[in-house]
Design a protein around this motif. Structure first.
Motif, PDB file in Angstrom:
ATOM      1  N   THR A   1       8.703   2.956  -0.073  1.00 45.35           N
ATOM      2  CA  THR A   1       8.123   3.984  -0.930  1.00 45.35           C
ATOM      3  C   THR A   1       8.890   4.041  -2.250  1.00 45.35           C
ATOM      4  OG1 THR A   1       9.562   5.760  -0.127  1.00 45.35           O
ATOM      5  CG2 THR A   1       7.496   5.389   1.089  1.00 45.35           C
ATOM      6  N   ALA A   2       8.263   4.620  -3.257  1.00 47.48           N
ATOM      7  CA  ALA A   2       8.903   4.746  -4.567  1.00 47.48           C
ATOM      8  C   ALA A   2      10.157   5.598  -4.480  1.00 47.48           C
ATOM      9  CB  ALA A   2       7.913   5.351  -5.564  1.00 47.48           C
ATOM     10  N   GLU A   3      10.191   6.571  -3.584  1.00 44.94           N
ATOM     11  CA  GLU A   3      11.363   7.424  -3.425  1.00 44.94           C
ATOM     12  C   GLU A   3      12.577   6.657  -2.914  1.00 44.94           C
ATOM     13  OE1 GLU A   3       8.274   8.246  -2.005  1.00 44.94           O
ATOM     14  OE2 GLU A   3       7.775   9.518  -3.716  1.00 44.94           O
ATOM     15  N   GLN A   4      12.354   5.583  -2.208  1.00 38.02           N
ATOM     16  CA  GLN A   4      13.455   4.778  -1.657  1.00 38.02           C
ATOM     17  C   GLN A   4      14.032   3.776  -2.663  1.00 38.02           C
ATOM     18  OE1 GLN A   4      11.136   3.276   1.672  1.00 38.02           O
ATOM     19  NE2 GLN A   4      12.366   4.475   3.098  1.00 38.02           N
ATOM     20  N   LEU A   5      13.483   3.692  -3.838  1.00 39.88           N
ATOM     21  CA  LEU A   5      13.938   2.723  -4.823  1.00 39.88           C
ATOM     22  C   LEU A   5      15.313   3.068  -5.403  1.00 39.88           C
ATOM     23  CD1 LEU A   5      10.676   1.891  -6.768  1.00 39.88           C
ATOM     24  CD2 LEU A   5      12.006   0.362  -5.313  1.00 39.88           C
TER      25      LEU A   5
ATOM     26  N   LYS B   1       5.842  -4.498  -4.796  1.00 40.27           N
ATOM     27  CA  LYS B   1       7.250  -4.301  -4.415  1.00 40.27           C
ATOM     28  C   LYS B   1       8.168  -5.322  -5.075  1.00 40.27           C
ATOM     29  CE  LYS B   1       6.725  -2.344   0.215  1.00 40.27           C
ATOM     30  NZ  LYS B   1       7.058  -2.569   1.638  1.00 40.27           N
ATOM     31  N   ALA B   2       7.716  -6.527  -5.210  1.00 36.30           N
ATOM     32  CA  ALA B   2       8.581  -7.602  -5.710  1.00 36.30           C
ATOM     33  C   ALA B   2       9.180  -7.263  -7.066  1.00 36.30           C
ATOM     34  CB  ALA B   2       7.810  -8.918  -5.796  1.00 36.30           C
ATOM     35  N   THR B   3       8.406  -6.647  -7.936  1.00 38.88           N
ATOM     36  CA  THR B   3       8.899  -6.357  -9.279  1.00 38.88           C
ATOM     37  C   THR B   3       9.377  -4.919  -9.447  1.00 38.88           C
ATOM     38  OG1 THR B   3       6.652  -5.914 -10.044  1.00 38.88           O
ATOM     39  CG2 THR B   3       7.510  -8.169 -10.352  1.00 38.88           C
ATOM     40  N   ALA B   4       9.390  -4.154  -8.372  1.00 46.18           N
ATOM     41  CA  ALA B   4       9.949  -2.803  -8.434  1.00 46.18           C
ATOM     42  C   ALA B   4      11.459  -2.924  -8.641  1.00 46.18           C
ATOM     43  CB  ALA B   4       9.646  -2.045  -7.148  1.00 46.18           C
TER      44      ALA B   4
ATOM     45  N   ARG C   1       0.817  -1.215   0.000  1.00 48.10           N
ATOM     46  CA  ARG C   1       0.000   0.000   0.000  1.00 48.10           C
ATOM     47  C   ARG C   1       0.854   1.270   0.000  1.00 48.10           C
ATOM     48  NH1 ARG C   1      -2.392  -3.517   3.402  1.00 48.10           N
ATOM     49  NH2 ARG C   1      -4.333  -4.394   2.679  1.00 48.10           N
ATOM     50  N   ARG C   2       1.913   1.303   0.819  1.00 49.36           N
ATOM     51  CA  ARG C   2       2.752   2.508   0.869  1.00 49.36           C
ATOM     52  C   ARG C   2       3.507   2.728  -0.435  1.00 49.36           C
ATOM     53  NH1 ARG C   2       5.818   1.360   6.380  1.00 49.36           N
ATOM     54  NH2 ARG C   2       5.258  -0.725   5.750  1.00 49.36           N
ATOM     55  N   MET C   3       3.927   1.651  -1.084  1.00 49.35           N
ATOM     56  CA  MET C   3       4.645   1.756  -2.348  1.00 49.35           C
ATOM     57  C   MET C   3       3.698   2.143  -3.482  1.00 49.35           C
ATOM     58  SD  MET C   3       7.655   1.303  -3.973  1.00 49.35           S
ATOM     59  CE  MET C   3       8.677   0.283  -2.929  1.00 49.35           C
ATOM     60  N   GLY C   4       2.446   1.710  -3.359  1.00 51.33           N
ATOM     61  CA  GLY C   4       1.482   2.004  -4.407  1.00 51.33           C
ATOM     62  C   GLY C   4       1.608   1.086  -5.613  1.00 51.33           C
TER      63      GLY C   4
ATOM     64  N   PHE D   1      15.018 -19.396   6.917  1.00 47.73           N
ATOM     65  CA  PHE D   1      15.168 -17.946   6.995  1.00 47.73           C
ATOM     66  C   PHE D   1      13.965 -17.354   6.278  1.00 47.73           C
ATOM     67  CE2 PHE D   1      16.647 -13.905   5.112  1.00 47.73           C
ATOM     68  CZ  PHE D   1      16.910 -13.222   6.295  1.00 47.73           C
ATOM     69  N   VAL D   2      13.149 -16.600   6.996  1.00 47.82           N
ATOM     70  CA  VAL D   2      11.941 -15.993   6.452  1.00 47.82           C
ATOM     71  C   VAL D   2      12.175 -14.497   6.347  1.00 47.82           C
ATOM     72  CG1 VAL D   2       9.476 -15.577   6.814  1.00 47.82           C
ATOM     73  CG2 VAL D   2      10.479 -17.770   7.489  1.00 47.82           C
ATOM     74  N   CYS D   3      11.956 -13.956   5.144  1.00 48.99           N
ATOM     75  CA  CYS D   3      12.190 -12.517   4.977  1.00 48.99           C
ATOM     76  C   CYS D   3      11.172 -11.900   4.026  1.00 48.99           C
ATOM     77  CB  CYS D   3      13.595 -12.247   4.481  1.00 48.99           C
ATOM     78  SG  CYS D   3      13.936 -12.837   2.822  1.00 48.99           S
ATOM     79  N   ALA D   4      11.107 -10.586   4.103  1.00 49.72           N
ATOM     80  CA  ALA D   4      10.246  -9.814   3.220  1.00 49.72           C
ATOM     81  C   ALA D   4      10.989  -9.498   1.931  1.00 49.72           C
ATOM     82  CB  ALA D   4       9.832  -8.520   3.918  1.00 49.72           C
ATOM     83  N   VAL D   5      10.244  -9.280   0.879  1.00 54.18           N
ATOM     84  CA  VAL D   5      10.825  -8.984  -0.431  1.00 54.18           C
ATOM     85  C   VAL D   5      11.358  -7.548  -0.507  1.00 54.18           C
ATOM     86  CG1 VAL D   5       8.742  -8.131  -1.597  1.00 54.18           C
ATOM     87  CG2 VAL D   5      10.460  -9.444  -2.885  1.00 54.18           C
ATOM     88  N   ASP D   6      11.010  -6.724   0.455  1.00 55.55           N
ATOM     89  CA  ASP D   6      11.397  -5.313   0.383  1.00 55.55           C
ATOM     90  C   ASP D   6      12.723  -5.014   1.085  1.00 55.55           C
ATOM     91  OD1 ASP D   6      10.632  -5.483   3.047  1.00 55.55           O
ATOM     92  OD2 ASP D   6       9.130  -3.892   2.926  1.00 55.55           O
TER      93      ASP D   6
END
Length: 187
Positions: A182-186, A22-25, A16-19, A98-103
């Motif tokens: 967020t998109a700015e952090q990409l 995230k995985a394919t950003a 939601r925050r990324m809009g 090991f469990v992690c988020a894609v971001d």
């Protein structure tokens, strides 16, 4: 590489925050520009085998050196997806995952090594002023407890960590634990 340590990458979140997904950003990191899922899977495959990527129904992902599993329902939170990955890892004969988020595109194999060195708890998570539940080592047998919690309507990772033996490994702030939200952090 330890055959008893699987990898589970949670890639199907709503972002939601990324809009956007995230995985394919595309993230322009030290290893070059590639999708966040490619960055994370590249780090995880250095220490974990097998690696499972949990994706949303219909989510498009690039070709990955991992097994892609699909959530059956979209938008139910990370706990259900983590449980699915833990079950797959247990069925593959692994005791821990090991469990992690894609971001976390700056996540490293060294982070996995540091956490995997601790083996006395059901869950081992890094703590750098806050808990990083989506960057931890989990006993794969916990998938059954996850199913119980989800059936009871609980959907957060904290619901699990509050009910089982969880060890927090104190760490200095590290880029490896950075979440890109967020998109700015990409860039």
């Amino acid at each position: 590489m330890s055959s008893s340590l699987a990898g589970v990458v949670l890639a199907g979140g709503a972002s939601r925050r990324m809009g956007r997904d995230k995985a394919t950003a595309v993230y322009a990191g030290p290893a070059g520009s590639r999708t966040m899922v490619e960055h994370v899977v590249a780090a995880v495959t250095q220490r974990c085998d097998p690696v499972f990527v949990i994706a949303a129904p219909g989510q498009t992902l690039p070709q990955l050196p991992a097994t892609v599993l699909r959530d059956e329902v979209r938008g139910v939170g990370p706990l259900l997806a983590a449980g699915r990955g833990l079950r797959a890892a247990a069925e593959a004969g692994c005791e821990r995952a090991f469990v992690c988020a894609v971001d976390m595109p700056l996540m490293t194999a060294e982070l996995i090594d540091e956490l995997a060195a601790h083996d006395g708890a059901e869950i081992v998570v890094p703590w750098d002023g806050r808990d990083h539940f989506l960057a931890g080592i989990y006993r794969t047998e916990l998938w059954e407890r996850v199913d119980e919690l989800v059936a009871a309507g609980r959907r957060s990772m904290r619901a699990l960590t509050d009910e089982v033996q969880t060890q927090r490994v104190v760490m200095a702030p590290s880029a490896a634990l950075t979440n890109v939200n967020t998109a700015e952090q990409l860039v």
